[in-house]
Design a protein around this motif. Structure first.
Motif, PDB file in Angstrom:
ATOM      1  N   PHE A 171     -28.767   4.472  -3.043  1.00 17.48           N
ATOM      2  CA  PHE A 171     -27.377   4.425  -2.572  1.00 17.48           C
ATOM      3  C   PHE A 171     -27.097   3.030  -2.033  1.00 17.48           C
ATOM      4  O   PHE A 171     -27.759   2.571  -1.108  1.00 17.48           O
ATOM      5  CB  PHE A 171     -27.195   5.474  -1.473  1.00 17.48           C
ATOM      6  CG  PHE A 171     -25.779   5.644  -0.969  1.00 17.48           C
ATOM      7  CD1 PHE A 171     -24.682   5.342  -1.748  1.00 17.48           C
ATOM      8  CD2 PHE A 171     -25.563   6.128   0.309  1.00 17.48           C
ATOM      9  CE1 PHE A 171     -23.388   5.514  -1.273  1.00 17.48           C
ATOM     10  CE2 PHE A 171     -24.271   6.311   0.806  1.00 17.48           C
ATOM     11  CZ  PHE A 171     -23.187   5.997   0.012  1.00 17.48           C
ATOM     12  N   LEU A 172     -26.121   2.331  -2.603  1.00 18.11           N
ATOM     13  CA  LEU A 172     -25.628   1.072  -2.064  1.00 18.11           C
ATOM     14  C   LEU A 172     -24.455   1.409  -1.162  1.00 18.11           C
ATOM     15  O   LEU A 172     -23.410   1.865  -1.632  1.00 18.11           O
ATOM     16  CB  LEU A 172     -25.215   0.116  -3.177  1.00 18.11           C
ATOM     17  CG  LEU A 172     -25.022  -1.355  -2.766  1.00 18.11           C
ATOM     18  CD1 LEU A 172     -25.085  -2.266  -3.992  1.00 18.11           C
ATOM     19  CD2 LEU A 172     -23.715  -1.605  -2.021  1.00 18.11           C
ATOM     20  N   THR A 173     -24.603   1.176   0.133  1.00 16.87           N
ATOM     21  CA  THR A 173     -23.703   1.736   1.123  1.00 16.87           C
ATOM     22  C   THR A 173     -23.323   0.721   2.196  1.00 16.87           C
ATOM     23  O   THR A 173     -24.054  -0.228   2.468  1.00 16.87           O
ATOM     24  CB  THR A 173     -24.362   2.961   1.798  1.00 16.87           C
ATOM     25  OG1 THR A 173     -23.554   3.423   2.892  1.00 16.87           O
ATOM     26  CG2 THR A 173     -25.747   2.618   2.349  1.00 16.87           C
ATOM     27  N   HIS A 174     -22.162   0.963   2.823  1.00 14.85           N
ATOM     28  CA  HIS A 174     -21.723   0.190   3.982  1.00 14.85           C
ATOM     29  C   HIS A 174     -22.435   0.627   5.255  1.00 14.85           C
ATOM     30  O   HIS A 174     -22.216   0.053   6.314  1.00 14.85           O
ATOM     31  CB  HIS A 174     -20.218   0.321   4.158  1.00 14.85           C
ATOM     32  CG  HIS A 174     -19.760   1.721   4.454  1.00 14.85           C
ATOM     33  ND1 HIS A 174     -20.136   2.818   3.717  1.00 14.85           N
ATOM     34  CD2 HIS A 174     -18.947   2.210   5.422  1.00 14.85           C
ATOM     35  CE1 HIS A 174     -19.583   3.906   4.207  1.00 14.85           C
ATOM     36  NE2 HIS A 174     -18.857   3.566   5.255  1.00 14.85           N
ATOM     37  N   CYS A 175     -23.284   1.660   5.164  1.00 11.80           N
ATOM     38  CA  CYS A 175     -24.054   2.165   6.302  1.00 11.80           C
ATOM     39  C   CYS A 175     -23.174   2.811   7.367  1.00 11.80           C
ATOM     40  O   CYS A 175     -23.523   2.795   8.559  1.00 11.80           O
ATOM     41  CB  CYS A 175     -24.923   1.084   6.936  1.00 11.80           C
ATOM     42  SG  CYS A 175     -26.404   0.735   5.998  1.00 11.80           S
TER      43      CYS A 175
END
Length: 488
Positions: free
Chosen positions: A382-386
């Motif tokens: 998952f590439l995420t803004h956290c």
């Protein structure tokens, strides 16, 4: 520790409570507040969920089996000069208008007071459904400090429910601690707070520290976010509740309980089912059948799901650089792209991007059922803004390792904590917050390829087994209810 009981059973040896639940006007807040409401209702308690008409219409419906125990109460948001007509949530305004939304929110004090006063018409236990009696608790968000005088007038206990991680409260600290150790420079905001007595990851990058410092200054509402939050020092705020758990955030709950001199406790992660899109899934959302078919055709755990939330301050330049980085990475990806300012997503992508990544990359504009996508066997990272909600769903819910691109608020703290636990890689940024396509590509490759990627995936799955245990998570709700009975 309290023993767990069936979360769907209302059986309890304690009398039922009437709890008023009142979130801030952001879907990242309203959805966890609604999840908590459902869990209280399943345990036999009456819940009055308060928001504005447009927001309640856009939230997922209360399940039919809980409709007798969850009452939705709507308050009309007053008009404020400069706030767009019909804007009732942070999803409806650009970041620079959120202060005006808080000013409008403050205008709900009088109608909320009337709502609470109306609940005093009946005596305790007079109504079978519990709604016609005085509330036992008001569970409120950080933003409405004006609720406390109302609760005190009616002798109702309050709890502040923070949907952000406990790490952020530990970083922010008490009003007294900030007065004793004032943070005056950007560098002060970049350092771990002195009141945390053990080594921690509670640090911010320069661009993040500048944004955090702004939260200590008054905004367009005339009040700073910190002055709103620090109302939790009032005696009528008897509990502070976090959407978190000790397994997710070790050592922080005892520290915060000592620091704030009141119980700071977990509600668990409140892992949701698949949420409906805002607006109820009307025809303006992109059909998702093609996305589902594409995922079905991909190898197991081969796809990077890319989503930066609906409210992160993403610029057109960020989108172009991220697109170029995904292209360079060579990875398979599904990108849920929310374009800033309502611009067409295709207009923001580099020329020919979708043609060049055809077959291995899909861009889905608009709403995507995130929980359903994260659950798909083809998704492996998952590439995420956290954002905390996205971290909870992806890492703790499904055990996916993270490519981390934080923007604001708690996101940098979350990224540092997850990197320290070896379950993700943070994309480097310059002091001004900018990032480069080569760094995006390198971070993606580290997470999805080779021995390092395999090790991160293993750690992420192990963390999910510990933190995402559903029985343990429901036990935290049981223990919270015991505290609500004890402190009311």
């Amino acid at each position: 520790m309290a023993g767990s009981r069936d979360a769907s059973s209302p059986a309890s040896s304690s009398p039922s409570l009437h709890v008023v639940v009142f979130p801030w006007l952001a879907f990242g807040h309203m959805i966890p507040f609604l999840e908590l409401s459902k869990r209280l209702a399943r345990r036999g308690h009456a819940v009055t969920f308060v928001s504005t008409p447009r927001n309640t219409a856009r939230l997922s419906a209360v399940p039919p089996e809980l409709s007798a125990r969850v009452r939705v109460a709507t308050l009309e948001l007053p008009a404020v000069e400069g706030l767009p007509a019909g804007a009732e949530s942070t999803a409806d305004v650009p970041p620079e208008k959120v202060g005006l939304l808080k000013a409008a929110f403050d205008g709900l004090a009088a109608p909320f007071a009337s709502l609470v006063a109306a609940g005093r018409r009946g005596g305790a236990g007079e109504a079978a459904d519990g709604f016609e009696r005085k509330p036992d608790w008001i569970i409120l968000d950080f933003a409405q400090s004006w609720v406390f005088p109302i609760a005190e007038e009616h002798k109702i206990a309050c709890a502040m429910f923070l949907i952000l991680p406990a790490a952020l409260l530990a970083y922010l600290g008490t009003k007294q601690a900030n007065e004793a150790c004032p943070r005056r420079t950007t560098e002060d905001y970049m350092a771990p707070p002195p009141w945390v007595p053990f080594p921690s990851t509670l640090t911010y990058r320069r661009h993040e520290a500048e944004a955090i410092a702004a939260g200590f200054r008054p905004n367009a509402s005339g009040v700073s976010d910190m002055d709103r939050l620090w109302q939790l020092h009032r005696p009528s705020c008897r509990l502070v509740i976090h959407r978190s758990s000790p397994e997710a955030e070790p050592r922080l709950f005892p520290l915060l309980t000592d620091l704030f001199a009141k119980p700071v406790v977990p509600a668990g992660l409140l892992l949701p089912g698949d949420a409906a899109p805002p607006g109820g899934g009307g025809g303006h959302h992109q059909p998702l059948e093609a996305v589902a078919r594409w995922l079905d055709e991909q190898p197991r755990r081969s796809v990077v799901y890319v989503a930066l939330g609906s409210e992160a301050p993403v610029t057109a330049g960020d989108i172009r650089e991220l697109a170029a980085g995904l292209e360079l990475s060579g990875a398979r990806f599904l990108w849920a792209l929310c374009a800033p300012g309502g611009e067409p997503a295709a207009a923001l992508l580099p020329g020919g991007f979708e043609r060049r990544v055809a077959g291995r990359g899909v861009v889905a504009a608009g709403w995507v059922p995130q929980v359903r996508v994260l659950a798909h066997a083809a998704v492996g990272a998952f590439l995420t803004h956290c954002g905390w909600g996205s971290t909870v769903e992806s890492l703790f819910g499904f055990g996916h390792p993270l490519v981390m691109l934080p923007f604001v608020a708690d996101q940098g703290l979350i990224a540092r904590a997850m990197a320290a636990r070896g379950v993700g890689v943070e994309v480097p940024r310059d002091d001004d917050g900018s990032f480069r396509r080569d760094d995006v590509a390198a971070a993606v490759r580290r997470v999805v390829a080779g021995e390092e990627g395999e090790e991160m995936a293993r750690r992420a799955r192990e963390l999910r087994e510990v933190v995402g245990d559903r029985v343990r998570q429901e036990r935290y709700v049981d223990e919270l209810l015991e505290l609500l009975h004890r402190y009311k």
